[in-house]
Design a protein around this motif. Structure first.
Motif, PDB file in Angstrom:
ATOM      1  N   GLN A 108       0.831  -1.416  -0.062  1.00  0.00           N
ATOM      2  CA  GLN A 108      -0.044   0.057   0.086  1.00  0.00           C
ATOM      3  C   GLN A 108       0.693   1.103   0.008  1.00  0.00           C
ATOM      4  O   GLN A 108       1.723   1.321   0.736  1.00  0.00           O
ATOM      5  N   LYS A 109       0.594   2.297  -0.933  1.00  0.00           N
ATOM      6  CA  LYS A 109       1.262   3.581  -1.142  1.00  0.00           C
ATOM      7  C   LYS A 109       0.913   4.524   0.141  1.00  0.00           C
ATOM      8  O   LYS A 109      -0.191   4.418   0.722  1.00  0.00           O
ATOM      9  N   THR A 110       1.817   5.311   0.253  1.00  0.00           N
ATOM     10  CA  THR A 110       1.698   6.375   1.505  1.00  0.00           C
ATOM     11  C   THR A 110       0.591   7.227   1.241  1.00  0.00           C
ATOM     12  O   THR A 110      -0.184   7.242   2.401  1.00  0.00           O
ATOM     13  N   TRP A 111       0.269   7.875   0.331  1.00  0.00           N
ATOM     14  CA  TRP A 111      -0.885   8.736   0.092  1.00  0.00           C
ATOM     15  C   TRP A 111      -2.208   7.807   0.364  1.00  0.00           C
ATOM     16  O   TRP A 111      -3.337   8.593   0.571  1.00  0.00           O
ATOM     17  N   ASP A 112      -2.253   6.568  -0.123  1.00  0.00           N
ATOM     18  CA  ASP A 112      -3.436   5.898  -0.024  1.00  0.00           C
ATOM     19  C   ASP A 112      -3.788   5.447   1.515  1.00  0.00           C
ATOM     20  O   ASP A 112      -4.686   5.776   1.932  1.00  0.00           O
ATOM     21  N   TYR A 113      -2.706   5.522   2.389  1.00  0.00           N
ATOM     22  CA  TYR A 113      -3.024   5.370   3.628  1.00  0.00           C
ATOM     23  C   TYR A 113      -3.526   6.609   4.241  1.00  0.00           C
ATOM     24  O   TYR A 113      -4.518   6.848   5.151  1.00  0.00           O
ATOM     25  N   ILE A 114      -2.973   7.822   3.698  1.00  0.00           N
ATOM     26  CA  ILE A 114      -3.329   9.169   4.284  1.00  0.00           C
ATOM     27  C   ILE A 114      -4.647   9.327   4.147  1.00  0.00           C
ATOM     28  O   ILE A 114      -5.637   9.941   4.589  1.00  0.00           O
ATOM     29  N   LYS A 115      -5.039   9.095   2.591  1.00  0.00           N
ATOM     30  CA  LYS A 115      -6.537   9.294   2.226  1.00  0.00           C
ATOM     31  C   LYS A 115      -7.474   8.384   2.814  1.00  0.00           C
ATOM     32  O   LYS A 115      -8.976   8.830   3.004  1.00  0.00           O
ATOM     33  N   ASP A 116      -7.156   7.366   3.326  1.00  0.00           N
ATOM     34  CA  ASP A 116      -8.253   6.442   3.865  1.00  0.00           C
ATOM     35  C   ASP A 116      -8.339   6.820   5.297  1.00  0.00           C
ATOM     36  O   ASP A 116      -7.861   6.116   6.283  1.00  0.00           O
ATOM     37  N   ALA A 117      -9.076   7.691   5.505  1.00  0.00           N
ATOM     38  CA  ALA A 117      -9.411   8.468   6.887  1.00  0.00           C
ATOM     39  C   ALA A 117     -10.690   8.151   7.679  1.00  0.00           C
ATOM     40  O   ALA A 117     -11.866   8.150   6.679  1.00  0.00           O
ATOM     41  N   LYS A 118     -10.452   7.938   8.955  1.00  0.00           N
ATOM     42  CA  LYS A 118     -11.872   7.940   9.657  1.00  0.00           C
ATOM     43  C   LYS A 118     -11.988   8.897  10.767  1.00  0.00           C
ATOM     44  O   LYS A 118     -10.813   8.891  11.562  1.00  0.00           O
ATOM     45  N   TYR A 119     -12.734   9.806  10.615  1.00  0.00           N
ATOM     46  CA  TYR A 119     -12.732  11.024  11.622  1.00  0.00           C
ATOM     47  C   TYR A 119     -13.275  10.757  12.805  1.00  0.00           C
ATOM     48  O   TYR A 119     -14.329  10.205  12.898  1.00  0.00           O
ATOM     49  N   ILE A 120     -12.572  11.205  13.946  1.00  0.00           N
ATOM     50  CA  ILE A 120     -13.034  11.259  15.456  1.00  0.00           C
ATOM     51  C   ILE A 120     -13.280  12.405  16.143  1.00  0.00           C
ATOM     52  O   ILE A 120     -12.439  13.409  15.538  1.00  0.00           O
ATOM     53  N   ASP A 121     -13.886  12.707  17.174  1.00  0.00           N
ATOM     54  CA  ASP A 121     -13.924  13.993  17.971  1.00  0.00           C
ATOM     55  C   ASP A 121     -12.896  13.933  19.031  1.00  0.00           C
ATOM     56  O   ASP A 121     -12.347  12.896  19.260  1.00  0.00           O
ATOM     57  N   TYR A 122     -13.148  15.124  19.491  1.00  0.00           N
ATOM     58  CA  TYR A 122     -11.807  15.418  20.535  1.00  0.00           C
ATOM     59  C   TYR A 122     -11.962  14.097  22.043  1.00  0.00           C
ATOM     60  O   TYR A 122     -11.151  13.803  22.279  1.00  0.00           O
ATOM     61  N   ALA A 123     -13.373  13.655  22.203  1.00  0.00           N
ATOM     62  CA  ALA A 123     -13.494  12.917  23.247  1.00  0.00           C
ATOM     63  C   ALA A 123     -12.623  11.630  23.047  1.00  0.00           C
ATOM     64  O   ALA A 123     -12.014  10.767  23.827  1.00  0.00           O
ATOM     65  N   THR A 124     -12.975  11.080  21.715  1.00  0.00           N
ATOM     66  CA  THR A 124     -12.390   9.689  21.207  1.00  0.00           C
ATOM     67  C   THR A 124     -10.873   9.734  21.204  1.00  0.00           C
ATOM     68  O   THR A 124     -10.080   9.039  21.608  1.00  0.00           O
ATOM     69  N   TYR A 125     -10.587  10.998  20.677  1.00  0.00           N
ATOM     70  CA  TYR A 125      -9.012  11.268  20.330  1.00  0.00           C
ATOM     71  C   TYR A 125      -8.292  11.190  21.845  1.00  0.00           C
ATOM     72  O   TYR A 125      -7.439  10.609  22.156  1.00  0.00           O
ATOM     73  N   ALA A 126      -9.056  11.851  22.786  1.00  0.00           N
ATOM     74  CA  ALA A 126      -8.334  11.813  24.194  1.00  0.00           C
ATOM     75  C   ALA A 126      -8.272  10.257  24.756  1.00  0.00           C
ATOM     76  O   ALA A 126      -7.279  10.142  25.415  1.00  0.00           O
TER      77      ALA A 126
END
Length: 347
Positions: free
Chosen positions: A319-337
């Protein structure tokens, strides 16, 4: 003696948090960070991801691109966030990819340039005949204190490079380093988060070392910026490498492919190595690549690299680097913490 890269691989966790989400929690103006740092979002490790798992995934991608684990006689992992204070990450990687036990391994630490220091060490080990091939990894799950400016950029990811003499996808023509005792950024033993000298980390830290090492490399190689197809500079944010490139005479087009920080943040020891991985994903035979890392404390390593004909045989094997970067799942701050362990519970 011809030395170079025979295989490479990168890994970036899927989870992301946007700068807007962090700014909302702390009452900051997100545009100040998006425009000032040129970063819009950053990668976040999953609950079961750390420097060791990231290093393993990057190493496995390098194996997929043709590296024989049984021929790897040395593994060095550079990071600011090794999971153990006493217990090497490198041996975990070796076991996971099926290398060893007839090998040497160690963990490196030099802020954000520990990975490129590992590359130089691998060059020495292979050149001396101690190992047929050697693997250098730069990986981090970077730390940033809640509410600190670092929290907007400190990310997770890494890259692995196998150094050898044969079956090269790129030759390393020259390398050099520029190092001083400049305390622009540090973390004491046992401290959860690093501290930094604010603006002091810019000109006396990053720019003095990156520009000095880069000028040394251009002089040593007898080249000028226009001789290169790509350039990669350590990317604590999007602004610093852009300014460094412009100061040296490199164009925005030369740094575009390797400038990953705006969409994934600063992976510390993995930053310049992930950028180089992104370049190798698209490079053509004969392309020339300029790379300069930076580690606070402080130092920079520079490399002059020429891509070989074999590059086209390995690019699509993992898998290529930008493919990893583009495959994103966004989270909120509480989940991030929660993912980053920022919530402390007394036992």
């Amino acid at each position: 003696m011809t030395l170079g890269i025979s295989a490479y691989g990168a890994y970036v966790p899927r989870y992301r948090i946007k700068v807007d989400e962090i700014a909302k929690v702390w009452g900051d103006d997100a545009d100040d960070y998006k425009n000032g740092l040129m970063v819009t979002e950053k990668s976040v490790p999953d609950m079961d991801e750390d420097t060791a798992t990231i290093a393993v995934e990057a190493a496995r991608n390098a194996i997929l691109r043709g590296a024989d684990p049984k021929k790897i006689g040395a593994i060095y992992v550079g990071s600011e966030s090794h999971p153990y204070a006493v217990k090497p990450t490198a041996t975990i990687v070796a076991a996971a990819i099926g290398a060893g036990p007839n090998m040497t391994a160690a963990d490196f630490e030099f802020a954000c340039k520990a990975g490129t220091a590992a590359v130089q060490t691998c060059m020495g080990v292979v050149s001396a005949g101690i190992a047929e091939t050697a693997m250098a990894i730069g990986a981090d799950v970077s730390q940033g204190a809640p509410g600190d400016a670092l929290e907007y950029t400190a990310a997770a990811g890494g890259a692995a490079f196998v150094i050898g003499k044969t079956d090269l996808i790129a030759t390393i023509n020259h390398t050099c380093s520029f190092t001083t005792d400049t305390p622009d950024f540090w973390r004491r033993e046992g401290a959860d988060y690093p501290r930094h000298g604010g603006r002091f980390t810019g000109d006396p830290g990053y720019f003095k070392h990156v520009l000095s090492a880069s000028k040394m490399m251009l002089e040593k190689a007898g080249t000028k910026p226009s001789d290169y197809n790509y350039a990669v500079f350590h990317q604590p944010n999007g602004k610093f490498p852009t300014r460094a490139a412009q100061t040296l005479g490199f164009t925005k087009e030369q740094i575009k492919q390797g400038l990953t920080c705006p969409k994934m943040g600063n992976t510390y020891s993995g930053a310049s190595m992930v950028g180089l991985s992104a370049v190798l994903d698209v490079a053509k035979p004969g392309d020339r690549v300029f790379v300069t890392s930076f580690g606070s404390g402080a130092g920079s390593d520079s490399f002059d690299i020429t891509v070989t004909d074999r590059i086209t045989k390995v690019q699509d094997l993992a898998q290529k680097t930008w493919d990893y970067i583009k495959d994103a799942k966004y989270i909120d701050y509480a989940t991030y913490a929660k993912h980053k362990g920022k919530i402390k519970v007394d036992s």
